[in-house]
Design a protein around this motif. Structure first.
Motif: not given
Length: 652
Positions: A465-468
């Protein structure tokens, strides 16, 4: 267990003392070979105290202490073995030395010895070393999992050994060598204690609870660890290999353990039979049932088990076998290297939530046997094994853990100090459940959205969800991929390939069951030719008309605007708007209706600036059905809908 001759010791002894010492050692070796560790260790210790030492002697002395949970004495013997006979010590003795050090609270020294063990087994693919390397912060995990239990007294412990609690619904089964007042006492020489019987704690209207021997299953020899079927009519239990009043030994002289099954007939346990995968050559013991009673879990050193290099004393793996509806069994299946190590994995129990609890000294712990837990959702098993922490686990042996997921109450046994007997049962209440790593398998294919062609070399990524980016996989020659994710948290699964528009799917936290996620990627550039349907190339949604009408609806405008945009981008493009209906209604009426809709589509596009000479329109009614839904054929609304379609055929 392989027998060794004390060649080195005999060579070093003087001629005057060889005979006496050799007689002592021969006697001890016979007892050691028969798992008679308690008498054997007394003799081995006496020989060592007299100054006669060899690598083999220290190995056996250390093992006799280790397998009787006398870890302080085991550490002394192993330390001397590795100091004086390092070249003759296999890696297993480093591992057992580390375990013994943990049990005496010397965690720093234990980790140093495990580092050496890891070096020695680097080329051997030893599961214990791999698990240790992957869990170097195991003490932090144990600390995080500790404090989740409140221990409660067990009122029926004795000055003897009490262990192997087994839930029965209203009561409890357990194993004990307590003195029942029998005149005949049968001694088991593993630890010089009496032979074990099964006992039952059951409700009693006068006293609340009472303890009685289980009728029908106890014999002159050992009965221990038991498991009751969900309906209460089948009992699985462990017994020595005992037939017709006599021990049955294997070729090396060992008396193995076997699992037996008893059926309750008119309230009495009867028709006792041994399970078909028992053997005189290896042990099968410690049964546990899945919540539905269809799978039996057990411990065994049968072929296929992971066995350490030093010897085969008390090593075992966890196995499972399917119980068929007719009561027969499938083929036993090893639970695999993520659970089983070259050390001891034993005493399984499966809770109603599908959590496997077991005891092991192969996984990193506090010393001796510790209780571990893992979720057994799927095999091949891919999840994590967790130490349940203190106060259930201690520096001594902690084992035979059982729990009710309904009440969060349970029992386990331990030989820790402070109890009245050698092994004692402890009750507990779990006030905080374990948090398991949730590993979910995701698989599927990646295809061209227009042509349905399988796309090799596409990249599938897991994005948090942190785009990692968490992990990635590449599709094979058939467009297939497999990847795993942490299903305790939300994730995006994203597919991409050069020349295609990426696509992704959001996956919320789940129960971890395997899931199929297929991707259909749109090409960034569409190659089209005469006769191609621009509606398919542009992946247009169905263009709907109101019943018996031909006017363009707002939702249809959006799709037609895509065609208009393509024609504006490519000025030489000429198309023919075809309209089709389903088979319901008269043929002539459907033909006329489809023509009006085709004409309406063309007029709409002209009104938006497309030159009339670039457009044609034709209605085909129900003459070109794409499925079986002809006149008089029963079809669903969805099937009829497939035939009500618009096409934009490229003419030039």
């Amino acid at each position: 267990m392989k027998l060794y001759r004390s060649i080195l010791l005999i060579l070093l002894l003087g001629s005057g003392s060889v005979t006496a010492q050799e007689r002592l050692l021969e006697r001890a070796n016979r007892q050691y070979a028969d798992y008679s560790f308690k008498p054997a260790q007394d003799i081995y210790q006496k020989v060592v105290d007299r100054g006669y030492v060899s690598a083999e002697l220290l190995q056996r002395l250390g093992n006799s202490y280790y397998f009787n949970a006398q870890y302080d004495r085991a550490a002394e013997s192993y330390e001397r073995l590795l100091r004086e006979f390092e070249d003759e010590a296999t890696p297993d003795y480093y591992f057992r030395y580390a375990q013994a050090l943990r049990s005496t609270g010397q965690l720093g020294r234990a980790d140093s010895v495990m580092e050496r063990f890891t070096e020695l087994t680097r080329s051997l693919s030893d599961a214990r070393a791999e698990i240790y390397q992957a869990n170097r912060d195991y003490q932090a995990e144990i600390q995080a999992n500790s404090g989740r239990y409140d221990l409660t007294p067990f009122a029926f412990n004795s000055p003897y050994s009490d262990f192997a609690p087994s839930l029965t619904g209203e009561g409890l089964l357990f194993s004990s060598d307590r003195d029942t007042g029998n005149l005949a006492r049968y001694r088991h020489t593993w630890n010089s204690q009496d032979f074990l019987d099964l006992y039952e704690v059951s409700p009693d209207s006068a006293r609340g609870q009472r303890v009685t021997k289980v009728d029908g299953v106890n014999s002159r020899f050992h009965e221990s660890t038991s498991a009751l079927s969900p309906d209460g009519n089948t009992l699985y239990f462990t017994r020595n290999n005992f037939k017709e009043g006599k021990y049955t030994r294997d070729e090396a002289g060992f008396v193995r353990l076997k699992i037996f099954r008893a059926e309750k007939i008119d309230g009495v346990w009867a028709t006792i039979e041994e399970l078909p995968f028992n053997s005189d050559s290896y042990s099968v013991a410690h049964p546990a049932l899945s919540p539905d009673g269809r799978v039996l879990y057990f411990a065994s050193d049968m072929p296929g088990s992971r066995i350490g290099a030093a010897d085969q004393v008390a090593q075992s793996d966890l196995w499972r076998v399917v119980i068929r509806e007719d009561g027969t069994f499938g083929e036993p299946e090893n639970l695999g290297p993520k659970i089983n190590t070259e050390a001891r994995e034993t005493f399984p129990f499966v809770s109603s939530e599908g959590i496997l609890y077991f005891s092991s000294d192969g996984h990193p712990g506090l010393g001796g046997l510790d209780v571990f837990a893992t979720k057994l959702d799927y095999l091949p098993w891919k999840g994590s094994v967790q130490n349940v922490g203190t106060p259930v686990n201690s520096a001594q042996d902690d084992f035979t853990y059982v729990i009710s997921d309904t009440t969060r109450e349970g029992y386990f046994a331990s030989n820790r100090p402070g109890g009245p007997g050698g092994d004692d049962i402890y009750g507990f209440v779990e006030n905080r459940p374990l948090q398991f790593e949730c590993i979910q398998a995701i698989s599927g294919t990646v295809r061209n959205k227009i042509t349905n062609e399988l796309l090799a070399g596409a990249t599938v990524r897991i994005i948090d969800e942190q785009n990692n980016e968490v992990s990635s996989a590449i599709t094979d020659s058939r467009g297939n991929y497999e990847i795993t994710l942490d299903c305790n948290q939300p994730n995006f699964v994203r597919a991409s390939r050069e020349g295609y528009v990426p696509a992704e799917e959001y996956l919320s936290p789940s129960d971890g069951k395997p899931r199929v996620v297929d991707f259909y990627l749109e090409p960034e550039t569409i190659t089209a030719g005469y006769g191609d349907d621009l509606a398919k190339l542009l992946q247009l949604s169905t263009i709907y008309f109101d019943f018996d009408k031909a006017n363009i609806r707002p939702d249809a405008e959006i799709e037609i605007q895509k065609v208009i945009a393509a024609m504006e981008k490519y000025p030489s493009l000429r198309i023919k708007a075809n309209s089709h209906t389903d088979s319901r209604g008269p043929d002539a009426y459907n033909l006329a209706l489809s023509q009006r809709r085709a004409d309406s589509t063309v007029r709409y596009m002209i009104s938006k600036g497309i030159a009339p000479e670039r457009l044609e329109g034709e209605g085909f009614g129900e003459s070109r059905l794409i499925n079986r839904c002809d006149d008089g054929v029963p079809c669903s609304a969805q099937e009829h809908e497939l035939n009500r379609r618009s096409e934009f055929i490229i003419l030039e």
